[in-house]
Design an enzyme around this catalytic site. Structure first.
Site, PDB file in Angstrom:
ATOM      1  N   HIS A 117       0.408  -1.132   0.517  1.00 33.80           N
ATOM      2  CA  HIS A 117       0.228  -0.132  -0.015  1.00 33.80           C
ATOM      3  C   HIS A 117       1.030   1.707  -0.005  1.00 33.80           C
ATOM      4  O   HIS A 117       0.241   2.477   0.390  1.00 33.80           O
ATOM      5  CB  HIS A 117      -0.849  -0.018   1.383  1.00 33.80           C
ATOM      6  N   GLU A 154      10.123   7.456 -16.757  1.00 30.99           N
ATOM      7  CA  GLU A 154       8.768   8.807 -17.510  1.00 30.99           C
ATOM      8  C   GLU A 154       7.960   8.053 -18.608  1.00 30.99           C
ATOM      9  O   GLU A 154       7.039   8.165 -19.087  1.00 30.99           O
ATOM     10  CB  GLU A 154       8.672  10.455 -17.012  1.00 30.99           C
ATOM     11  N   SER A 161      16.744  20.333 -15.932  1.00 32.97           N
ATOM     12  CA  SER A 161      15.525  21.440 -16.432  1.00 32.97           C
ATOM     13  C   SER A 161      16.053  22.179 -16.507  1.00 32.97           C
ATOM     14  O   SER A 161      16.623  22.968 -16.373  1.00 32.97           O
ATOM     15  CB  SER A 161      14.997  21.843 -14.453  1.00 32.97           C
TER      16      SER A 161
END
Length: 477
Positions: free
Chosen positions: A160, A294, A281
């Site tokens: 979980h 990703e 970035s």
């Protein structure tokens, strides 16, 4: 007339196709990747036509030589489709006719674009399945390589997404390797069912000329020809199944990607990505992003979409060839193109990542991950597990109230909560002791993990041997 003769059909029509029909019917440029496979099957068909007395041996030799030259020139870019070529079959018949004249026109006897299209894609998928299989092997090897270095590295196992129990980091990595091993096995199983040749089925009913499809099948690396000519040209369950196997593989890649996000985050700092496999970035100079993971997670959605596309295209389709089936190539190519980019990138990311062993060790007991050790110790010492569970819960509350961990408890603390918490329990309250206790088959104990690595390596060796056994047409990507 020149435009009419460029097509493989049209003699019964009084008008040329409209521009709209031509634009809709023309194959997408990506479909021409099947050229090498069509050439291979055309050569096999030429030899079949010799057996049928349609071609002489010298004519077949002339045709096969021209096909080989066309393949070489297509690879170099010297021969390319023209705007008038409706599809791969039109393109290659046109070029072949330019090379060998009327003899090239004989090659159309005994076959149809229907069995050609089914055969070209099946040959391509079988070839690609072995290429992707090699990529899966390399990914498994990267995971095993990292696991071999971290058998004794203790980290947190989650359920979980909450801290649950200490585990060997190798065991966590091998969980992913096991899923990829099954993906490989699914590819093997798929290939066994896909090893039936559609060539010789012609348009629908089989061929009255190509009477020995079993010989062509063997030449092209199949086990046998298809049992039913309608099934051969009208079925695409082998494409749908291939897409399922790839979609499942994509889902497994995505689950690994999700863990890489967590492990590489500043909050976790369990791993550090190699600079060559990370991005930055454009506005935040400090960023180091896990873009490979990703992009992999994003591509997985496309794989699922391609599978859905194929299933929907097949649903309710009359059982023979229909142009709806052309969706098979778009779905397959998009899936394959995605995987042939993301899998090597993910493999490099895994192979080069650096593991922060101290950070993992520190986290391994946070969140009361040793609670199960307490309950198990009590159960082994005669306390019913239902009571042991309650005692352990009370012990956790006691620790929370005092902002300490289970591993920090003193003998007095233990006695305060319950008299059955004997001081000897302290020997079980360490991450190392926790993983060493899980020594059943498949458990996270270091000795069991080492055995698991050994079995996986044996399996990879067998999978490697399977890749070498494929005898069908193979072409470089």
């Amino acid at each position: 007339m020149a435009e009419q003769s460029a097509r493989l059909w049209g003699a019964r029509f009084r008008a040329s196709p409209s521009a709209e029909l031509t634009a809709l019917s023309r194959s997408e440029s990506s479909y021409f990747r099947l050229v090498p496979y069509d050439l291979a099957s055309s050569a096999a068909h030429a030899r079949e036509l010799v057996r049928a007395n349609i071609l002489t041996a010298s004519e077949a030799e002339q045709v096969c030589s021209a096909l080989q030259t066309i393949g070489e020139e297509h690879r170099s870019g010297a021969v390319i489709p023209s705007p008038a070529d409706e599809d791969i079959h039109t393109f290659l018949e046109r070029v072949l006719g330019e090379r060998v004249g009327i003899v090239g026109g004989k090659l159309r006897a005994g076959r149809s674009r229907n069995d050609q299209a089914a055969n070209d894609l099946k040959l391509y998928l079988r070839d690609v399945a072995h290429r992707i299989g090699l990529d899966i092997l390399n990914l498994q090897s990267a995971l095993i390589g990292q696991a071999n270095q971290h058998v004794e590295t203790v980290t947190t196992g989650f359920t979980h997404l909450q801290p649950a129990q200490p585990v060997s980091f190798a065991h966590q990595l091998l969980a992913h390797a096991q899923t990829f091993a099954r993906d490989f096995e699914r590819l093997q199983d798929w290939d066994r069912r896909a090893a039936r040749s559609p060539l010789g089925a012609a348009a629908l009913a089989g061929s009255a000329i190509a009477m020995h499809p079993e010989i062509s099948a063997q030449e092209l690396g199949y086990d046998a020809p298809s049992e039913n000519s309608i099934d051969a040209v009208g079925s695409r369950d082998h494409v749908a199944e291939f897409l399922f196997v790839m979609a499942m593989f994509g889902v497994h890649l995505s689950r690994l990607a999700e863990e890489l996000f967590l492990w590489s985050s500043r909050q976790f700092r369990w791993i550090e990505m190699d600079d060559a496999y990370a991005t930055g970035s454009s506005i935040m100079p400090q960023k180091k992003n896990c873009d490979i993971a990703e992009l992999t997670r994003g591509r997985a959605s496309r794989l699922i979409g391609s599978l859905t596309t194929m299933l929907v295209a097949l649903k309710g389709l009359p059982f023979a060839y229909n142009r709806d089936l052309a969706e098979d190539k778009h779905a397959a190519f998009d899936t394959i193109d995605a995987l042939e980019l993301v899998v090597p990138a993910m493999t490099g990311l895994i192979r080069t990542m650096r593991v922060n062993v101290d950070r993992m060790q520190q986290h391994s007991v946070e969140g009361f991950t040793l609670a199960t050790e307490v309950a198990d110790w009590l159960a082994k010492n005669g306390v019913p597990f239902s009571e042991a569970h309650e005692i352990t819960g009370a012990l956790v509350r006691y620790c929370e109230d005092r902002s300490i961990g289970l591993e920090d408890l003193s003998e007095d603390d233990l006695a305060t909560v319950d008299a059955r918490l004997h001081p000897s329990i302290k020997s079980a309250l360490s991450a190392k002791a926790a993983i060493e206790a899980r020594k059943a088959y498949g458990g996270t104990a270091p000795d069991r993990v080492k055995e698991q690595i050994g079995r996986l390596r044996d399996l990879l060796n067998k999978q490697q041997e399977w890749l070498k056994l494929y005898s069908g047409p193979r072409f470089e990507r």
